[in-house]
Design an enzyme around this catalytic site. Structure first.
Site, PDB file in Angstrom:
ATOM      1  N   LYS A  76     -23.903  38.783 -49.503  1.00  0.00           N
ATOM      2  CA  LYS A  76     -24.671  39.023 -48.267  1.00  0.00           C
ATOM      3  C   LYS A  76     -25.262  40.432 -48.301  1.00  0.00           C
ATOM      4  CE  LYS A  76     -23.849  38.733 -43.254  1.00  0.00           C
ATOM      5  NZ  LYS A  76     -22.833  38.550 -42.227  1.00  0.00           N
ATOM      6  N   SER A 171     -23.548  35.095 -38.758  1.00  0.00           N
ATOM      7  CA  SER A 171     -24.740  35.702 -39.322  1.00  0.00           C
ATOM      8  C   SER A 171     -24.856  35.582 -40.851  1.00  0.00           C
ATOM      9  CB  SER A 171     -24.771  37.175 -38.964  1.00  0.00           C
ATOM     10  OG  SER A 171     -23.599  37.787 -39.427  1.00  0.00           O
ATOM     11  N   SER A 195     -18.824  35.145 -38.083  1.00  0.00           N
ATOM     12  CA  SER A 195     -20.036  35.121 -38.897  1.00  0.00           C
ATOM     13  C   SER A 195     -19.927  34.437 -40.243  1.00  0.00           C
ATOM     14  CB  SER A 195     -20.531  36.550 -39.130  1.00  0.00           C
ATOM     15  OG  SER A 195     -20.925  37.103 -37.907  1.00  0.00           O
TER      16      SER A 195
END
Lengths: 524, 145
Positions: A76, A171, A195
């Protein structure tokens, strides 16, 4: 072969059925043809191929570094990666190239993993849809699956075809989409309020949130220091255990990692669940929970009961306050953590030059989007002298009550808690954006958030497809540092439900492979 | 002193709580707590003054951009007010879940450094080994309504 699990492909590499460079090239090609998913912000083709070549040399001399050697992974974009742009999907860090790598990234690289690129996310990991980053929203690969498309009501206007795509959740949506669309075998996400688990549930992959303090946060651009953890996204529970094994352990560079020694483990094949006590927290039947998910949750509880486990209803009375508590603590810590972005030493810098303060203000105005600025301002409000006791300290007290709720339940003999991960399956993007980020986060994080308050480990396991053909996941919550028990139970569950594999046209074209997986019977 | 009144908190798309035959194992739906309250009925009708907004902008060095930003703050405060429903008498605040442990502190020895070049790489304006900043000690202009 791209559809195989991490362990399977690792075995194939060892036996020479496929080479690391070939695997890397296939993944890179698939990334190119699934570009419309917008899962990746940066793809590092050259360095990935170089890493793959080195891995190949090691395999040829019979000295691979471990199970992860040669395995394509994605990270990420809020993890620092030396020499590779790290943006957090924000204008503030566009063009920022960190001089060091996060500990978890370094650990993966040291084990020989091949880093394909950085994945898309909500700006600074704030959001529950992966829709608010500057590089645009991430599309859920399941939007393009046969399973979803065949359930769609045919539109009268063919131009509307493209508007049906659903969000990934957030997210860590990019990481989840990358694993789900077979472009990598494992991905790193971060989990502050759900997330990692939220997009895992929406994208039909396994999302593991480890205990706070188990995995190093050094290099993870912080959101909420007391709740952030690196999250692991993989295709199956066994893979998650493998990745956990290579990442967990004390890091002298992160003093919030515990010093207990960590031994990587292999998951046993549980056959007898009669000694297990599964708790069903009643407050998790939250208003807004879809009837489908409720039914799946019931079925799962029955599954355990019929196998002999002790399934009981428990209560976590302060659950409904956890989202409010999170709201206050998160914004307060965000206000503090975002203060470092002033344009002076790194990141975006405004051209405004009248004074230091006006330069900082302009830089931050230009660099942050509305969501981030909103949270910074709210956070600062709650930290004002006149509000500190009433909001911030109060939230800290409520946090203790929430953590105590969990402690009480676990002390009463419950081993694992079983809850839904999300309130519904993934919604179409056009519907999702009708509400603002804060409202959405407050709605979507409700089932995952309390776990971060208490620092407990939790995992979302894909369970079944909804009526619309989209994945639904269920969450298991375990005791602190008892990941082995948690994953063992999750693995047993995964075996029982036999979640179907996604059927994507693009992957079929790229994957004339060694492994054929037919998962026929499904849970729903 | 002008005040901004609390706006009605617009509730998001509400899905009706599910009924349906569930196994007795799964709990009954919880009642929806805290419906949208109009400004007056809330015991602490928070009205954020312009002075406070100004102060916040100076502290945070981000601006509210427009009335939307201000409204967002109002909603955030109203949302957070729900905390006051909880009785926390005698409860200690919790800073960290690892509070019962002694965390690692390393020795106060210099073990790394000499990375000036790398650190300067990311700065936009620099001179030799200095980061260059505009003149300081000039306060931000006050918020204009």
């Amino acid at each position: 072969m791209l559809r195989a699990s991490l362990r399977e492909v690792s075995a194939a590499l060892k036996e020479g059925h496929v080479s690391p460079t070939e695997l890397c090239q296939r993944c890179l090609a698939l990334i190119k043809s699934t570009k419309f998913l917008n899962a990746y912000i940066t793809v590092v083709e050259e360095t990935a191929l170089k890493q793959a070549e080195e891995s190949e040399k090691r395999y040829r001399t019979g000295q691979p570094l471990g199970v992860l050697d040669g395995i394509p992974v994605a990270v990420k974009d809020n993890f620092s990666t030396a020499g590779i742009e790290t943006t957090c999907a924000s204008e503030m860090l566009k063009g920022y190239i960190p001089p060091y790598s996060a500990t978890v990234v370094q650990k993966l690289l040291d084990q020989g993993a091949v880093l394909l690129g950085k994945t898309n996310l909500d700006e600074f990991a704030m959001g529950s849809g992966s829709t608010d980053g500057v590089f645009g929203p991430v599309r859920n690969p399941w939007s393009y699956s046969r399973q979803y498309k065949e359930k769609l009501v045919p539109k009268s206007h063919p131009e509307d075809e493209d508007s049906n795509w659903v969000i990934t959740g957030g997210s860590s949506g990019g990481s989840a989409a990358a694993v789900s669309s077979f472009t990598c075998f494992a991905a790193l996400g971060s989990d502050t309020g759900g997330s990692t688990r939220n997009p895992a549930a929406h994208c039909g992959v396994v999302g593991l949130k480890p205990t706070y303090g188990l995995i190093s946060r050094h290099g993870l651009i912080p959101l909420v220091n007391s709740m952030d953890v690196p999250g692991i996204l993989t295709r199956c529970v066994d893979d998650a255990a493998v990745v956990l094994g290579s990442l967990a352990g004390h890091d002298p560079k992160d003093s919030t990692t515990v010093q207990d020694s960590f031994k990587p483990f292999e998951l046993p094949n549980l056959t007898d669940v009669s000694k297990l006590s599964i708790g069903i927290p009643k407050e998790y039947h939250a208003p807004g929970l879809s009837s489908e998910i409720l039914a799946l949750w019931s079925k799962a509880a029955d599954l355990f009961k019929n196998a002999g486990a002790n399934v009981i209803e428990v209560s976590l009375p302060h659950t409904r306050y956890s989202i409010v508590c999170y709201h206050v603590l998160c914004t307060a810590e965000v206000a503090s953590n975002m203060a470092r972005f002033d344009g002076l030493e790194y990141g975006h810098r405004s051209d405004m030059n009248k004074s230091t303060e006006s330069m900082y203000a302009a830089t931050r105005r230009e660099g942050f989007n509305d969501v981030v600025r909103g949270r910074i301002l709210s956070g600062n409000y709650f930290l004002l002298k006149q509000n500190y006791e009433n909001y911030f300290v109060k939230a800290q007290k409520v946090r203790r009550l929430i953590a105590n709720d969990f402690m009480k339940v676990f002390r009463s003999g419950v081993d694992i808690l079983l809850t839904p991960t999300t309130l519904s399956d993934a919604v179409p993007y056009t519907e999702f954006i009708k509400e603002d980020n804060r409202t959405r986060s407050a709605q979507d994080d409700i089932l995952t958030q309390a776990v971060n308050m208490a620092g407990l480990p939790a995992i979302s396991v894909p369970t079944a497809l909804s009526e619309r053909g989209l994945p639904v996941g269920l969450q298991f919550i375990g005791r602190s540092f008892q990941e082995k028990q948690l994953l063992t139970v999750a693995k047993w569950f995964e075996k029982q439900v036999k979640f179907p594999m996604i059927e994507l046209e693009e992957v079929k074209r790229h994957d004339h492979g060694v492994f054929q997986h037919q998962k026929s019977a499904s849970f729903s | 002193m002008r005040v901004l009144s609390v706006s009605r908190w617009l509730r998001g798309a509400v899905r009706a709580p599910s009924g349906g035959p569930g196994s007795p194992q799964v709990p009954q739906p919880g009642r929806r707590e805290r419906e949208a309250a109009p400004g007056g009925s809330c015991p602490r009708a928070e009205k954020v003054t312009v002075d406070v907004l100004d102060h916040l902008e100076h502290l945070a060095l981000v601006d509210f951009r427009d009335s939307e930003g201000v409204e967002r703050l109002q909603k955030a405060i109203q949302f957070a007010d729900q905390l006051h429903e909880v009785n926390t008498d005698g409860v200690e605040p919790m800073d960290s879940v690892l509070e019962d442990r002694c965390l690692y502190l390393r020795e106060d020895d210099v073990t790394e450094g000499n990375c000036t070049k790398e650190l300067l790489k990311n700065a936009k304006e620099k001179v030799e080994e200095y980061f260059v900043a505009p003149p300081g000690n000039i306060p931000l202009p006050k918020l204009e309504e």
